[in-house]
Design an enzyme around this catalytic site. Structure first.
Site, PDB file in Angstrom:
ATOM      1  CG  LEU A 130      -1.950  -1.119   1.339  1.00  0.00           C
ATOM      2  CD1 LEU A 130      -2.734  -0.995   2.641  1.00  0.00           C
ATOM      3  CD2 LEU A 130      -2.904  -1.113   0.157  1.00  0.00           C
ATOM      4  CG  ASP A 131      -0.351   4.661  -2.228  1.00  0.00           C
ATOM      5  OD1 ASP A 131      -0.921   5.026  -1.181  1.00  0.00           O
ATOM      6  OD2 ASP A 131      -0.936   4.626  -3.328  1.00  0.00           O
ATOM      7  CB  ILE A 132       3.263   7.030   1.656  1.00  0.00           C
ATOM      8  CG1 ILE A 132       3.539   7.647   3.021  1.00  0.00           C
ATOM      9  CG2 ILE A 132       2.969   8.090   0.604  1.00  0.00           C
ATOM     10  CD1 ILE A 132       4.774   8.508   3.066  1.00  0.00           C
ATOM     11  CB  THR A 134      -3.232   3.466   0.161  1.00  0.00           C
ATOM     12  OG1 THR A 134      -3.118   4.110  -1.107  1.00  0.00           O
ATOM     13  CG2 THR A 134      -4.415   2.517   0.130  1.00  0.00           C
TER      14      THR A 134
END
Length: 476
Positions: A130-132, A134
């Site tokens: 998961l990106d920063i 999300t």
């Protein structure tokens, strides 16, 4: 006598049966690395081909196998192949914003692995990323095979997200035609992508809420799909991964472990073996320095009797060990509270060179002595002539009181220079109180006088009153 063997007795014996050695496990190198969570098998095969991995000090070859106990070097770190006997564990983590899904971030940002439970003999492997920005469900496991199976596109595991979207410019809300386009497919930089399901769940004056489902785990796939249609994603949260849902009671930044029954259900769903067999994994090597076996060589033909210890001269070795010598003065055993600062804490050679030097003199700490000529010193030690400073016949008796019992004291009826009479007990009688420099400002004041008694100066005493209190001088 019969030749029939005797039955075994119930006596104890120190003899042990020869233990059968357990067969050593052997697996392909790239599979062992993937099991340890160091990457996908395809990426690891590429690294092996590039010669970036070593096995027992030699560069690894593609397709080679390793056994338990082999030493593997990767990215400057050393590992030992060992059997994995513990059952797989799966962790549910509610990821907050601001954390990255990586073990070490070059920019120094916080990672999700900093708050996870500590493992002994294993490591957490993130199932997807998961990106920063999300939030939501992030699965982690100790089983590398399970992680690879859940992330592989061929498994078609569903990922469900809740997303808040701002409509394109000039439109109040996201139109249905745009949603149909996203379900049919959109061309992105890395190929065609689409949403398998889009469901509108609410809207506000400026945003629309949707629930979307994808079956791939590309980098920022959900955001890129919406941005390709001119929409802007302001919130993105994962709520489901396969059959695992994000618990409502799980707060952000907290984690909980998945029950073993659900872990086995995941393995069954992915068509993995129900009972995980023994497999090889990697354990980090703790750096320890082991000394070689000691070998002493003595040259008997040498008159100086030189000896060599592991190809090193013992004279050189003793010279090296001399630096660890600590010379000090032997003191009596105390209670261990005082530490002597005058002992030598240098090496033997340095101590021999400094033998002729005196010990270092330390200045006393917190020295509160007064300097010469200080008024405070003058007032503290000045005693007028004829004023005694202690009881009669005392060894510390001052002038006018007789410092020794054999010496005669002055006539008690004679007056001293301050106009007072000398008594046997200087502080007991009223007219024999000592005068100090501060009293010279008012020579007629006698703090120990009686009412109505004349002082040496001929002035009436200022004491008296209802409580016979001392009073200062009064002038007309």
């Amino acid at each position: 006598m019969s030749d029939t063997p005797k039955p075994p007795s119930n006596t104890l014996s120190l003899k042990r049966e020869t233990a059968t050695e357990a067969p050593k496990l052997e697996e392909r190198l790239h599979k062992v690395l993937a099991q340890a969570g160091l990457g996908s098998r395809r990426a690891l095969e590429q690294r092996i081909s590039n010669g970036l991995i070593k096995v027992n000090g030699d560069i690894a070859q593609l397709g080679m196998s390793v056994k338990s106990g082999d030493k593997i070097e990767l990215d400057g770190r050393s590992f030992v192949a060992s059997a994995l006997t513990e059952p797989a564990r799966v962790l549910i983590y509610n990821k907050p914003e601001g954390e990255v899904t990586t073990r070490e971030d070059p920019e120094g940002r916080p990672t999700v692995f900093e708050t996870l439970p500590v493992l002994k003999g294993a490591r957490w492997i993130a199932i997807g990323r998961l990106d920063i920005n999300t939030t939501g469900l992030l699965l982690l496991t100790t089983d590398g095979e399970l992680a690879n199976a859940m992330m592989h596109p061929s498994s078609e595991i569903e990922r469900e997200y809740v997303v808040r979207v701002r409509s394109p410019e000039g439109e109040e809300h996201v139109q249905d035609e745009l949603l149909e386009q996203l379900t049919r497919g959109v061309m992105l930089e890395d190929g065609t992508a689409k949403f398998d399901t889009i469901e509108r769940i609410g809207n506000t004056d400026s945003h629309d809420w949707f629930r979307v489902v994808v079956k791939e785990g590309r980098n920022r796939e959900v955001r890129r799909l919406w941005e390709s249609q001119g929409c802007q994603v302001s919130r993105l949260k994962r709520t489901r991964y396969g059959s695992v849902l994000l618990p409502r009671e799980l707060l952000r930044g907290q984690s909980t472990e998945l029950p073993k029954t659900q872990v086995e259900a995941l393995r069954t769903q992915l068509k993995l073996e129900k009972d995980m067999p023994l497999a090889l994994t990697l354990q980090p090597v703790i750096g320890q320095r082991r000394s070689a076996k000691a070998t002493l060589h003595v040259n008997r033909n040498d008159n100086n009797k030189h000896a060599y210890h592991n190809n090193h001269s013992t004279a050189d070795e003793s010279r090296e060990l001399r630096r660890f010598d600590t010379l000090r003065d032997d003191r009596g055993r105390g209670q261990g509270k005082h530490h002597f600062k005058d002992r030598l804490t240098v090496s033997g050679e340095a101590a021999a060179k400094q033998a002729h030097k005196p010990f270092k003199q330390y200045k006393p700490k917190n020295d509160r002595s007064l300097s010469e000529g200080s008024p405070a010193t003058f007032q503290s030690w000045y005693v007028p002539e004829g004023v005694s400073t202690g009881p009669r016949n005392h060894r510390n008796a001052g002038a006018g009181n007789g410092a020794h019992p054999n010496k005669k004291s002055p006539n008690p009826n004679t007056r001293n220079t301050q106009g007072q009479q000398t008594r046997k007990s200087p502080y007991k009688y009223t007219n024999n109180a000592p005068n100090f420099p501060s009293d010279h400002a008012t020579p007629t004041f006698n703090p120990y006088g009686n009412p109505g008694q004349k002082t040496g100066a001929g002035q009436p005493n200022n004491s008296g009153g209802k409580y016979n209190r001392n009073r200062g001088p009064r002038y007309p």
